[in-house]
Design an enzyme around this catalytic site. Sequence first.
Site: not given
Lengths: 189, 81
Positions: B16-19, B43
């Site tokens: 998920l954000c920011p990965m 995501d």
Amino acid sequence: MAETDIVQTGNLTEERIREIIREEITRAFKKDPAKKQGMLIASKGTLDWAYPPLILATAGAAAGLDMSIFFTFYGLNIIHKDFKKKLKVSPVANPGMPMPVPMPDIVTALPGMTGFATGMMKGMFSKKGVATIEELIDVARELEVRLIACQMTMDVFGYDQSDFIEGVEFGGAAAALSDARKSHLTLFI
Amino acid sequence: MAEYTEDKLLDASGLLCPMPVVKAGKVIRDLEEGQILKIIATDRGAIADFPAWADDTGNELLEWHEEDGKLVFYIKKGEED
């Protein structure tokens, strides 16, 4: 102005002069030191509010921005060596917090509710696959996000420089604002 | 549908954000200008994030589509600054 300059510019058409100005402006924008820098202020010290500055800073760094975060007041919790213990979330006075079952306000104030809510939030985030605060801090450091602790609030809260995680810098309002002036992106969280 | 052949594949499924953008930023550093990075993500935020990220970093989002419930992005590495 030298005579040769006058002679040369005299030969330029208006169109050519405009073109030169456009080129110079484009060049100046390319050199703009502010373009690739972002600066965030992290002022909150609860688990839920630890995510936004770290997520935005790492996303910004991944997009090629030189990011820095200025941690002030309760935001210092995020970079404290004991951040795992310090970062909690309380359902008290937080009607926005999703609860598994509807809960009267009075219940949220009972002893143990902060621990329960903190555990619940950690569980919710990890179940969905969101990186933990520890992972986000590691990524931030890997991407060379500058982590700056506010010296004044450290002094007020009785923190020593050794209370903070490796790599934290220390500074005050002037240092923070100097970073902000060079940044096109500044956010107060 | 994609007509591109990737030089590198990044599977960001489940992240998920920011990965996803963090990982993409890391991986694309190893590519040469003009090479293509294929990213698989789940995501939904990535639909907005990868075009923005590509624009910010001077890389080019060639195409994206959904495939078996996953999001597939093709990004061409731009000039390094």
